[in-house]
Design an enzyme around this catalytic site. Structure first.
Site, mmCIF file in Angstrom:
data_model
loop_
_atom_site.group_PDB
_atom_site.id
_atom_site.type_symbol
_atom_site.label_atom_id
_atom_site.label_comp_id
_atom_site.label_asym_id
_atom_site.label_seq_id
_atom_site.Cartn_x
_atom_site.Cartn_y
_atom_site.Cartn_z
ATOM 1 N N ARG A 26 0.837 -1.342 0.012
ATOM 2 C CA ARG A 26 -0.105 -0.014 0.112
ATOM 3 C C ARG A 26 0.961 1.291 -0.108
ATOM 4 O O ARG A 26 0.553 2.262 0.438
ATOM 5 C CB ARG A 26 -0.921 -0.107 1.183
ATOM 6 C CG ARG A 26 -2.034 -1.420 1.379
ATOM 7 C CD ARG A 26 -2.754 -1.600 0.098
ATOM 8 N NE ARG A 26 -3.665 -0.568 0.018
ATOM 9 C CZ ARG A 26 -4.999 -1.014 0.430
ATOM 10 N NH1 ARG A 26 -5.171 -1.931 1.445
ATOM 11 N NH2 ARG A 26 -5.754 0.065 0.272
ATOM 12 N N ARG A 30 -2.396 6.683 -0.084
ATOM 13 C CA ARG A 30 -2.677 6.738 1.358
ATOM 14 C C ARG A 30 -1.426 7.918 2.140
ATOM 15 O O ARG A 30 -2.263 8.771 2.576
ATOM 16 C CB ARG A 30 -2.153 5.546 1.974
ATOM 17 C CG ARG A 30 -3.239 4.423 1.677
ATOM 18 C CD ARG A 30 -3.061 3.193 2.350
ATOM 19 N NE ARG A 30 -4.281 2.611 2.775
ATOM 20 C CZ ARG A 30 -4.212 1.292 3.736
ATOM 21 N NH1 ARG A 30 -3.225 1.020 4.205
ATOM 22 N NH2 ARG A 30 -5.557 1.107 4.029
ATOM 23 N N ARG A 39 -5.302 13.022 -6.395
ATOM 24 C CA ARG A 39 -6.697 12.525 -6.072
ATOM 25 C C ARG A 39 -7.705 13.585 -5.852
ATOM 26 O O ARG A 39 -8.836 13.310 -5.950
ATOM 27 C CB ARG A 39 -6.539 11.745 -4.799
ATOM 28 C CG ARG A 39 -7.978 10.663 -4.519
ATOM 29 C CD ARG A 39 -7.468 9.793 -3.404
ATOM 30 N NE ARG A 39 -8.861 9.240 -2.941
ATOM 31 C CZ ARG A 39 -9.753 9.905 -2.452
ATOM 32 N NH1 ARG A 39 -9.862 11.382 -2.537
ATOM 33 N NH2 ARG A 39 -10.899 9.269 -1.863
ATOM 34 N N ASP A 76 -6.919 -1.433 -7.579
ATOM 35 C CA ASP A 76 -7.528 -1.982 -6.319
ATOM 36 C C ASP A 76 -7.852 -3.704 -6.728
ATOM 37 O O ASP A 76 -8.199 -4.063 -7.714
ATOM 38 C CB ASP A 76 -8.754 -1.258 -5.781
ATOM 39 C CG ASP A 76 -8.950 -1.502 -4.311
ATOM 40 O OD1 ASP A 76 -8.521 -0.971 -3.315
ATOM 41 O OD2 ASP A 76 -9.607 -2.712 -4.091
ATOM 42 N N TYR A 153 -15.867 -9.738 -0.367
ATOM 43 C CA TYR A 153 -16.526 -8.339 -0.551
ATOM 44 C C TYR A 153 -17.881 -8.853 -1.606
ATOM 45 O O TYR A 153 -18.888 -7.883 -1.510
ATOM 46 C CB TYR A 153 -15.497 -7.597 -1.492
ATOM 47 C CG TYR A 153 -14.696 -7.019 -0.308
ATOM 48 C CD1 TYR A 153 -14.945 -6.082 0.389
ATOM 49 C CD2 TYR A 153 -13.220 -7.781 -0.390
ATOM 50 C CE1 TYR A 153 -14.017 -5.319 1.395
ATOM 51 C CE2 TYR A 153 -12.302 -7.089 0.440
ATOM 52 C CZ TYR A 153 -12.700 -6.128 1.437
ATOM 53 O OH TYR A 153 -11.912 -5.682 2.364
#
Ligand code: CP3
Length: 349
Positions: A26, A30, A39, A76, A153
């Site tokens: 990651r 972030r 973003r 993702d 998910y």
């Protein structure tokens, strides 16, 4: 394209290296203000993921800013359920949300195997642009979720502490569970192969929810499908990171992959004994170590390196870096790995 820094690939294959390679799960996004700037100029995460030029830009940021030995493509794991027919949203401060989920055979019947070129062409394009812009500086990691984690998910439609709806299906509708897991697996194999064809130098499978299954279910509903993925891919090295699957380490030695990721709960030497000498191990500093002082990060990182020893190790955290981590502390970790492991490798010759 020759790689100028191929430490990660050589370490994965078990070849000798001058020092231990280091990257962070990651690492893209972030923690970097430079990421947030990109973003925030967009409608959100999904627009960034589906805009190849920008996805490539944020993929390369940690290489430039942090000095890691690999880039991981900005995307993702949830692009696979989307390509199979379940759209997702990324809700600010909450995480992923699927308006539709799989509750039974009727929902399953509406799904399809992902058509990688048409449904996921934007990821492949991002990989091609990234490879061009990296220009061989470091390897590019492709990735996908493990079928079990994706299944979680698709059944729950969002994050969960227990994923008990998904686990309930294993008890109540095991045949449906198998069919869904197989469809995810078939989609994932094609997806990873397409990432490799587009330029990924190594691929990682993330089984983030491995740790919630009892060992027999882990074999039947997760390892079985991870095994299929590992057996299908021989173009590049494969890494399997199954968070919390301490109980499956011994079986993992039989996976047709080069590297096994360890989380920070797993004892390094015990893991080496259980997994054997024929795999590279990746990990496993506690991500919370990076909240500590510089001196404490240096001490913990050196201790970790001593425990793994100089060969067959890729330094990383035991899970993804937490969003509120100071990038300067991340650099302390990275630089300590580089400096200390170089000494370890030279005294070991
Ligand atoms: O490693 C990287 O930096 C590359 C990009 C990457 C993302 N997600 C970008 C992302 C990778 C490898 C992932 C994997 C992923 N996604 C996993 C497996 C790894 C793990 O941490 O266990 C999982 C379980 C997901 C699902 C997911 N995506 C969740 C639960 C969330 C929300 C909370 C969170 O973890 O941030 C996401 C969103 C997401 N994926 C973000 C990023 C940078 C944050 C979204 C934002 O920028 O607002």
């Amino acid at each position: 394209m020759e790689l100028q820094n191929d430490l990660l690939i050589r370490a994965a294959k078990g070849e000798k290296t001058e020092r231990t390679p280091v990257w962070l799960m990651r690492q893209a996004g972030r923690i970097l203000p430079e990421y947030r700037a990109v973003r925030n100029s967009l409608s959100g995460f999904i627009e960034l993921v589906t805009t190849p030029e920008l996805a490539a830009e944020v993929t390369i940021q940690p290489v430039d800013i942090l000095g890691v030995d690999a880039a991981i493509i900005f995307s993702d794991i949830l692009v696979i359920p989307e390509a199979m027919g379940l759209k997702y949203e990324m809700v600010e401060k909450k995480g992923p949300w699927f308006p539709e989920t799989v509750n039974g055979y009727d929902d399953f019947a509406k799904l399809k195997k992902a058509d990688v070129e048409s449904d996921l062409g934007y990821v492949l394009e991002a990989i091609k642009i990234t490879k061009k812009e990296l220009n061989g500086r470091v390897p590019l990691i492709g990735f996908a979720g493990a079928p079990w984690t994706i299944f979680c998910y698709m059944i729950e439609g969002q994050g969960s502490k227990t994923f008990s709806k998904a686990r309930r299906m294993l008890y109540n509708e095991p045949l449906l569970a198998d069919q869904l897991l197989q469809l995810i697996t078939d989609s994932t194999i094609e997806y990873l192969k397409a990432q490799i064809a587009a330029g990924a130098d190594i691929v990682q499978v993330f089984d983030s929810w491995a740790g919630i299954l009892p060992p027999d279910h882990y074999q039947k509903y997760s390892m079985k499908y991870i095994t299929q993925i590992c057996d299908a891919i021989d173009e590049v090295p494969v890494t399997v990171f199954a968070k919390g699957a301490y109980f499956a380490r011994q079986e993992m030695r039989h996976l047709n992959c080069q590297t096994i990721g360890l989380d920070w709960n797993m004892d390094i030497q015990e893991s080496r004994r259980l997994i054997g000498e024929n795999k590279t191990l990746q990990g496993n500093l506690d991500p919370c170590t990076l909240y500590g002082s510089v001196a404490d990060i240096e001490t913990a990182t050196r201790k970790m390196l001593d425990n793994f020893g100089p060969g067959r190790h890729i330094a990383n955290l035991g899970h993804g870096v937490y969003p509120d981590t100071d990038p300067e502390k991340v650099k302390v970790f990275i630089n300590t790995v580089k400096e200390y492991s170089a000494v370890m490798h030279s005294t070991n010759d």
